[in-house]
Design a protein around this motif. Structure first.
Motif, mmCIF file in Angstrom:
data_model
loop_
_atom_site.group_PDB
_atom_site.id
_atom_site.type_symbol
_atom_site.label_atom_id
_atom_site.label_comp_id
_atom_site.label_asym_id
_atom_site.label_seq_id
_atom_site.Cartn_x
_atom_site.Cartn_y
_atom_site.Cartn_z
ATOM 1 N N GLN A 202 0.833 -1.210 0.000
ATOM 2 C CA GLN A 202 0.000 0.000 0.000
ATOM 3 C C GLN A 202 0.862 1.252 0.000
ATOM 4 O O GLN A 202 0.571 2.223 -0.722
ATOM 5 N N GLN A 203 1.937 1.250 0.769
ATOM 6 C CA GLN A 203 2.829 2.411 0.822
ATOM 7 C C GLN A 203 3.570 2.595 -0.501
ATOM 8 O O GLN A 203 3.810 3.734 -0.928
ATOM 9 N N ILE A 204 3.939 1.508 -1.154
ATOM 10 C CA ILE A 204 4.601 1.595 -2.461
ATOM 11 C C ILE A 204 3.681 2.270 -3.470
ATOM 12 O O ILE A 204 4.091 3.168 -4.227
ATOM 13 N N MET A 205 2.418 1.859 -3.479
ATOM 14 C CA MET A 205 1.459 2.453 -4.420
ATOM 15 C C MET A 205 1.258 3.932 -4.130
ATOM 16 O O MET A 205 1.204 4.762 -5.056
ATOM 17 N N ALA A 206 1.171 4.295 -2.854
ATOM 18 C CA ALA A 206 0.951 5.700 -2.494
ATOM 19 C C ALA A 206 2.153 6.553 -2.865
ATOM 20 O O ALA A 206 1.999 7.677 -3.377
ATOM 21 N N THR A 207 3.348 6.048 -2.632
ATOM 22 C CA THR A 207 4.569 6.804 -2.963
ATOM 23 C C THR A 207 4.719 6.982 -4.465
ATOM 24 O O THR A 207 5.058 8.067 -4.950
ATOM 25 N N SER A 208 4.452 5.912 -5.210
ATOM 26 C CA SER A 208 4.572 5.988 -6.676
ATOM 27 C C SER A 208 3.521 6.920 -7.266
ATOM 28 O O SER A 208 3.770 7.588 -8.275
ATOM 29 N N ALA A 209 2.344 6.983 -6.634
ATOM 30 C CA ALA A 209 1.260 7.814 -7.165
ATOM 31 C C ALA A 209 1.601 9.300 -7.149
ATOM 32 O O ALA A 209 1.107 10.064 -7.975
ATOM 33 N N VAL A 210 2.464 9.715 -6.217
ATOM 34 C CA VAL A 210 2.839 11.136 -6.142
ATOM 35 C C VAL A 210 4.211 11.375 -6.767
ATOM 36 O O VAL A 210 4.819 12.438 -6.566
ATOM 37 N N GLY A 211 4.709 10.398 -7.522
ATOM 38 C CA GLY A 211 5.971 10.564 -8.234
ATOM 39 C C GLY A 211 7.202 10.334 -7.393
ATOM 40 O O GLY A 211 8.319 10.676 -7.811
ATOM 41 N N GLY A 212 7.057 9.768 -6.209
ATOM 42 C CA GLY A 212 8.202 9.516 -5.340
ATOM 43 C C GLY A 212 8.942 8.240 -5.712
ATOM 44 O O GLY A 212 8.467 7.424 -6.495
ATOM 45 N N SER A 213 10.121 8.103 -5.128
ATOM 46 C CA SER A 213 10.926 6.897 -5.355
ATOM 47 C C SER A 213 10.743 5.957 -4.166
ATOM 48 O O SER A 213 11.138 6.291 -3.041
ATOM 49 N N PRO A 214 10.174 4.760 -4.387
ATOM 50 C CA PRO A 214 9.892 3.853 -3.272
ATOM 51 C C PRO A 214 11.030 2.871 -2.993
ATOM 52 O O PRO A 214 10.779 1.739 -2.567
ATOM 53 N N ASN A 215 12.277 3.276 -3.248
ATOM 54 C CA ASN A 215 13.384 2.328 -3.141
ATOM 55 C C ASN A 215 13.446 1.639 -1.779
ATOM 56 O O ASN A 215 13.613 0.414 -1.692
ATOM 57 N N GLU A 216 13.369 2.415 -0.691
ATOM 58 C CA GLU A 216 13.436 1.811 0.639
ATOM 59 C C GLU A 216 12.267 0.871 0.880
ATOM 60 O O GLU A 216 12.405 -0.178 1.511
ATOM 61 N N SER B 35 -1.665 -7.827 -3.565
ATOM 62 C CA SER B 35 -1.574 -6.368 -3.505
ATOM 63 C C SER B 35 -1.751 -5.898 -2.056
ATOM 64 O O SER B 35 -0.949 -6.259 -1.201
ATOM 65 N N THR B 36 -2.786 -5.162 -1.750
ATOM 66 C CA THR B 36 -2.957 -4.612 -0.398
ATOM 67 C C THR B 36 -3.826 -5.501 0.491
ATOM 68 O O THR B 36 -4.166 -5.112 1.609
ATOM 69 N N ARG B 37 -4.195 -6.677 0.014
ATOM 70 C CA ARG B 37 -5.008 -7.605 0.804
ATOM 71 C C ARG B 37 -4.160 -8.808 1.220
ATOM 72 O O ARG B 37 -3.244 -9.209 0.513
ATOM 73 N N TYR B 38 -4.498 -9.372 2.355
ATOM 74 C CA TYR B 38 -3.771 -10.545 2.833
ATOM 75 C C TYR B 38 -4.746 -11.507 3.515
ATOM 76 O O TYR B 38 -5.892 -11.144 3.834
ATOM 77 N N ALA B 39 -4.282 -12.749 3.713
ATOM 78 C CA ALA B 39 -5.104 -13.778 4.360
ATOM 79 C C ALA B 39 -4.457 -14.189 5.678
ATOM 80 O O ALA B 39 -3.273 -13.941 5.917
#
Length: 481
Positions: free
Chosen positions: A184-198, A239-243
Motif C-alpha cells: 500500500q505504501q509503495i502504491m501511495a509513494t509511486s502515485a505522487v511521483g516519489g521513489s519507493p526504493n526503501e 496487492s494490499t489484501r492478505y489472508a
C-alpha cells in the motif's frame, strides 16, 4: 550562450551534487539496516543547445536514483531459505530423538532387552532361586520402562512440533500483514511521483522472511507490489489484501491442520468449515520451509520410529507370552501371561497383573517330570532365554530382537547425520547467496566515503562557477557605469 546560461549550468550542478550527497548520506546511515540496498544517483546531460554555431551542453540533471538489486538473486534466496529452514526443523527434532537410541549407553532399551533375556538365562541355572526370579521381574520392568521412555521422547517431539505450528502460522500471518501494508505504501509513494526504493527493500526482506516460514511463490506487478501464493495455490497476499494462516485441531488425538482464510484488509474471520485447507497430516513435504519441516517431524519422522518401536514391543510381548504360557510355575499353575497381552505397543507395554516371582514359568513337562513339580525343572526358562537369540519376522526382514533394535539405532543415526549434512550444505549455499547479495547490494563505507568526497568537490566546483559568473556580471555592470 549568456551569463544567465552559465548560472543555469552551475545551478544544475549544485542541485545534482547536493542530491547525490543526500543519497550517499542515506547509504551511510543505513549501513547496518537489515535488507537495505545501496542506492546510486544516475546523472545525464541536460538537452544540448546551440551558441555561436556550436553545440554546447546546458548542465546536468538527475536521470534516476537506482537501487542495487538482483532479481534472480532474490529468487534464489527465497527458494534457498525455504529449503534450509525445512531441513533445519528436521535436524533439530532428530537431534532430540537420537540420544534416546544411543547404543553406547549402558541403560538404554537395547541393554534392557538383552539384560531381560540374560536374567532368563540365569533363571535356567537355578529355576527355583528367589533372587533369580526377582531379577527377572526387575529386568522386565526396566525393559517396560525403557520402552515407555523411548515412546515418551517421540511423543514429546511430535507434540512440540504440533504446538510449534501455531507460532509459525502466526509469524506467516504477521509478515503477510506487513507485506500488504508495504504494498500500500509503495502504491501511495509511486502515485505522487516519489521513489519507493526503501519500500522495495522492505518488500523483498518480507518475502525472504516469509520463505523461511513456508514455501512460497511470488509475483511482482507493474506497480511494484508483491503477491504471494502458498504451495497448493492458496493466495496469501494480493496487492494490499492478505489472508490469515492459522491452525485448526482435528482428529483423535487432535493434530493441527493448516488453514487459510479469505483475502481482505483485514481478512475475514477464521472459518475452518469453509476456509482453504493448506496442509493436513502428511502434507509437510509439499509445504516447505519451517512449517513444512515441522509437519514432516510430526507426520513422518516420529511415526516411522514409533512404528518400528511398537513392532519390537509387540514381538517381545507375543513371543515371551507364547512360551511362558506353555510353562509351569513353582505353584504348579500354567497358562500364565508374563506381559499384559493388551499392551503391544511401546507406549502401553506392561507386565501382566498376575505375574509374580512364584508365577514365573520356568518348568516344562518332560519324560522324567511330566507334571513339573521339581524345583530343578528349567526347560521353559531355557526356551525363554533362547528367545533373545531367535530371529523373528519383522517388517524390515528376519532378525533377532537385538539386531532389529541395532538396525533402528543405525537408522536414527543415519537419518540424523544425513539431515545434518544436507542442512550444512544448504546453510553454506544460503551463506554464499547472502555474500553475493552483500557484495551486490549492501553499503560499502569505503566506497561511500569516496563518493562523498567526489560529490563534495563537484559541489564546490559548481559553486565556483557561480562565483565566476558573478564576477563576470560585476565586470559588465562596471563597464556600463
Amino acid at each position: 550562450m549568456g551569463i544567465n546560461t552559465l548560472f543555469d549550468i552551475a545551478s544544475s550542478g549544485i542541485t545534482a551534487q547536493r542530491l547525490a550527497i543526500e543519497v550517499t548520506g542515506e547509504n551511510i546511515s543505513n549501513v547496518n539496516t537489515e535488507g537495505y540496498s545501496r542506492q546510486r544517483v544516475i546523472m545525464e546531460n541536460k538537452p544540448v543547445g546551440t551558441a555561436n554555431g556550436f553545440a554546447l551542453g546546458t548542465g546536468v540533471q538527475i536521470a534516476a536514483v537506482q537501487r542495487s538489486y538482483d532479481n534472480m538473486l532474490q529468487l534464489q534466496l527465497v527458494n534457498a531459505n525455504s529449503t534450509y529452514q525445512e531441513g533445519l526443523a528436521q535436524q533439530s527434532a532428530l537431534e532430540q530423538i537420537e540420544p534416546t537410541f544411543n547404543s553406547l549407553t549402558s541403560d538404554g532399551l537395547g541393554t534392557a532387552v538383552a539384560n531381560l533375556f540374560g536374567a532368563f538365562q540365569d533363571l535356567s541355572v537355578n529355576p527355583s532361586g528367589a533372587a533369580e526370579r526377582q531379577a527377572v521381574l526387575t529386568r522386565a520392568q526396566i525393559t517396560v520402562d525403557s520402552f515407555h521412555q523411548a515412546d515418551s521422547t517421540l511423543t514429546s517431539v511430535a507434540s512440540t512440533a504440533d504446538s510449534n505450528l501455531v507460532g509459525i502460522t502466526a509469524e506467516v500471518t504477521d509478515n503477510a500483514r506487513n507485506l500488504a501494508l508495504v504494498n500500500q505504501q509503495i502504491m501511495a509513494t509511486s502515485a505522487v511521483g516519489g521513489s519507493p526504493n526503501e519500500l522495495l527493500d522492505q518488500r523483498d526482506l518480507l518475502l525472504r522472511k516469509l520463505s523461511e516460514q513456508t514455501g512460497i511463490s511470488y509475483t511482482i506487478a507493474s506497480d511494484n507490489t508483491a503477491s504471494v501464493t502458498l504451495p497448493g495455490g492458496g493466495q496469501l497476499v494480493s496487492s494490499t489484501r492478505y489472508a490469515t494462516l492459522y491452525t485448526n485441531a482435528t482428529g483423535t488425538p487432535a493434530t493441527n491442520d493448516i488453514m487459510l482464510s479469505g483475502l481482505g484488509n483485514p481478512p475475514p474471520a477464521n472459518a475452518p468449515g469453509t476456509d482453504t485447507l493448506v496442509g493436513t497430516v502428511g502434507d509437510g513435504a509439499t509445504i516447505g520451509g519451517k512449517l513444512g519441516g515441522t509437519m514432516e517431524v510430526r507426520d513422518s519422522i516420529v511415526p516411522k520410529y514409533r512404528s518400528l518401536l511398537d513392532e519390537m514391543a509387540n514381538q517381545i510381548v507375543t513371543q515371551v507370552n507364547t512360551v511362558h504360557k506353555a510353562g509351569y510355575a513353582l505353584d504348579g499353575t500354567t497358562g500364565n501371561n508374563f506381559f499384559d497381552p493388551a499392551g503391544v505397543t511401546a507406549g502401553n507395554i506392561a507386565l501382566d497383573s498376575g505375574i509374580s516371582a512364584v508365577k514365573i514359568a520356568a518348568g516344562l513337562p518332560t519324560a522324567s517330570d511330566p507334571i513339573p513339580t521339581s524345583s530343578g525343572n528349567n526347560v521353559n526358562a531355557v526356551k525363554l532365554a533362547n528367545l533373545g537369540s531367535t530371529s523373528f519376522a519383522f517388517s524390515t526382514g528376519s532378525a533377532t530382537l537385538g539386531n532389529f533394535y541395532n538396525s533402528l539405532v543405525s537408522q536414527v543415526g543415519v537419518d540424523t547425520e544425513g539431515t545434518q549434512n544436507v542442512t550444512s550444505q544448504n546453510a553454506a549455499f544460503v551463506k554464499q547467496l547472502n555474500a553475493l547479495r552483500s557484495s551486490n547490494s549492501e553499503v560499502s563505507l569505503d566506497e561511500e566515503l569516496l563518493n562523498l568526497t567526489k560529490y563534495q568537490r563537484a559541489f564546490q566546483g559548481s559553486a565556483k562557477v557561480v562565483n565566476a559568473g558573478s564576477d563576470m556580471l560585476d565586470t559588465i555592470l562596471n563597464m556600463v557605469r
